[in-house]
Design an enzyme around this catalytic site. Structure first.
Site, PDB file in Angstrom:
ATOM      1  N   SER A 179       0.856  -1.194   0.000  1.00 25.09           N
ATOM      2  CA  SER A 179       0.000   0.000   0.000  1.00 25.09           C
ATOM      3  C   SER A 179       0.888   1.238   0.000  1.00 25.09           C
ATOM      4  CB  SER A 179      -0.956  -0.028   1.199  1.00 25.09           C
ATOM      5  OG  SER A 179      -1.894   1.024   1.126  1.00 25.09           O
ATOM      6  N   THR A 180       0.780   2.092   1.002  1.00 25.46           N
ATOM      7  CA  THR A 180       1.542   3.333   1.030  1.00 25.46           C
ATOM      8  C   THR A 180       3.045   3.064   0.925  1.00 25.46           C
ATOM      9  OG1 THR A 180      -0.145   4.211   2.520  1.00 25.46           O
ATOM     10  CG2 THR A 180       1.874   5.500   2.285  1.00 25.46           C
ATOM     11  N   HIS A 205      -2.613  -1.175  -3.342  1.00 25.25           N
ATOM     12  CA  HIS A 205      -3.744  -0.267  -3.154  1.00 25.25           C
ATOM     13  C   HIS A 205      -3.562   0.959  -4.049  1.00 25.25           C
ATOM     14  CE1 HIS A 205      -4.323  -2.038   1.149  1.00 25.25           C
ATOM     15  NE2 HIS A 205      -4.846  -2.811   0.216  1.00 25.25           N
ATOM     16  N   MET A 298      -0.095   1.159   5.029  1.00 26.01           N
ATOM     17  CA  MET A 298      -0.886   1.547   6.192  1.00 26.01           C
ATOM     18  C   MET A 298      -1.995   0.519   6.440  1.00 26.01           C
ATOM     19  SD  MET A 298      -1.226   4.067   8.429  1.00 26.01           S
ATOM     20  CE  MET A 298      -0.411   5.431   7.618  1.00 26.01           C
ATOM     21  N   ASP A 301      -4.520  -4.734   6.037  1.00 28.75           N
ATOM     22  CA  ASP A 301      -4.954  -5.569   4.929  1.00 28.75           C
ATOM     23  C   ASP A 301      -3.869  -6.579   4.576  1.00 28.75           C
ATOM     24  OD1 ASP A 301      -6.617  -6.508   2.904  1.00 28.75           O
ATOM     25  OD2 ASP A 301      -5.834  -5.091   1.429  1.00 28.75           O
TER      26      ASP A 301
END
Length: 359
Positions: A179-180, A205, A298, A301
């Site tokens: 993600s991030t 993401h 972050m 997930d």
């Protein structure tokens, strides 16, 4: 203490509106602002902000060039807010590749109203950025269009089969969640792998429309073939499938081969695509012959899906805290006992090849 934000935007209306928006949240404060990078640079050096909110199109120096300078010299968590990042534009991907934590698109018309309506999204982006730890990096040149003259010939040469790898199993998939900070992390991992590396399925993401262009960018940089996944795609050696933004991706096994199932559905862990959806689907059909990796991001997930894979005998790896931009998803997986090994990012590609060679 409030998060100190410095705004660089050539629009006086934007700077004034952002000042008004930030004043309404006790966790965020405006440290200062400037109309362009040339004015901002000495101000930032004198008093370093927690987060930089940066436009792209500005006089004197564009925001991407400024961002690259910052990330090379003294990285500052940066959120891009620009009209040039709408609809999955290449400029947005350039910003992420240069080190931006996230990108918020703004329209050319109705700008003030848009910023007020998007206040919650913008504040969340700033707070997420403040918790990140970007690291100095040497920018990777933009990818040339595939199959374009000499560039296409060079790509074909790079993708020549690697001697000694043909005899290895084609049925040991690698599944990755991020993600991030993941766009940069994935680039480092994938560009370190040879053309005949095992098939890799990825959930990063990312909003709808961004994933196709992101896959195209990686395809121009990597020896492996990278594309946005389509329903029914086979995951085979030398191929990377990236889950489309706005859809979930699962893997199913038939006739000894793995296939992507791409379909709509409700968000899982607030995400679509979701890492847990991919991981849990593989846990149901793969047995032990799978490697699952959680990179920077972050939230949580992927943690529960990785636990299911781990308990079924799969090999599981999490990126370590020191090299994560945000140590969220890997941390959660480690906390619930889902991880076999915690590795710094530069060692992940080697771990993929070692897993492949174990037979």
């Amino acid at each position: 203490m409030a998060i100190q934000v410095f705004v660089v935007d050539d629009s006086a209306v934007v700077r004034q509106t952002l000042q008004h928006l930030l004043q309404g949240d006790a966790e965020v404060a405006l440290q200062g602002s400037a109309p362009n990078p040339l004015i901002a640079a000495p101000m930032i050096r004198k008093q370093r902000p927690d987060v930089l909110l940066l436009d792209i199109e500005m006089p004197g120096m564009d925001g991407i060039t400024f961002l690259r300078q910052i990330m090379a010299e003294s990285p500052i968590p940066t959120v891009i807010c620009s009209t040039l990042t709408t609809d999955g534009s290449r400029m947005a991907l350039e910003a992420l590749a240069a080190g931006a934590v996230c990108v918020v698109a703004k329209p050319r018309l109705g700008l003030k109203q848009f910023l007020e309506d998007s206040r919650r999204e913008l504040l969340q982006a700033l707070k997420t950025a403040a918790r990140s730890r970007p690291r100095a990096r040497t920018p990777v040149p933009a990818a040339a269009p595939p199959h374009a003259g000499a560039a296409g010939a060079a790509t074909a040469a790079v993708r020549a089969p690697v001697a000694g790898l043909h005899s290895l199993s084609v049925n040991k998939p690698v599944v990755v969640g991020s993600s991030t900070g993941g766009t940069q992390a994935l680039e480092l991992v994938l560009t370190s792998l040879p053309a005949d590396a095992p098939g890799i399925a990825i959930v990063q993401h990312m909003p709808e429309k961004f994933t196709a262009m992101y896959a195209q960018r990686l395809d121009g940089l990597c020896a492996m073939s990278v594309r946005e996944a389509r329903d029914g795609d086979r995951l085979e050696r030398g191929t990377v499938l990236i889950a489309p933004g706005g859809l979930h991706m699962q893997l199913r096994k038939a006739g000894g081969q793995y296939y992507a199932v791409v379909a709509d559905g409700p968000p899982v862990n607030r995400h679509k695509p979701s890492v847990d959806v991919l991981f849990k689907s593989v846990a149901e059909c793969s047995g032990r012959d799978v490697l699952a990796i959680l990179l920077t991001g972050m939230g949580d997930d992927g943690a529960r899906g990785m636990k299911q894979l781990h308990d079924g005998g799969a090999r599981t790896i999490a990126q370590d805290e020191a090299t994560c931009v945000v140590f969220g998803m890997p941390k959660e997986a480690i906390a619930i006992g889902a991880v076999d090994a915690v590795l710094p990012l530069p060692q992940v590609a080697r771990a993929i090849l070692e897993f492949d060679r174990r037979g």
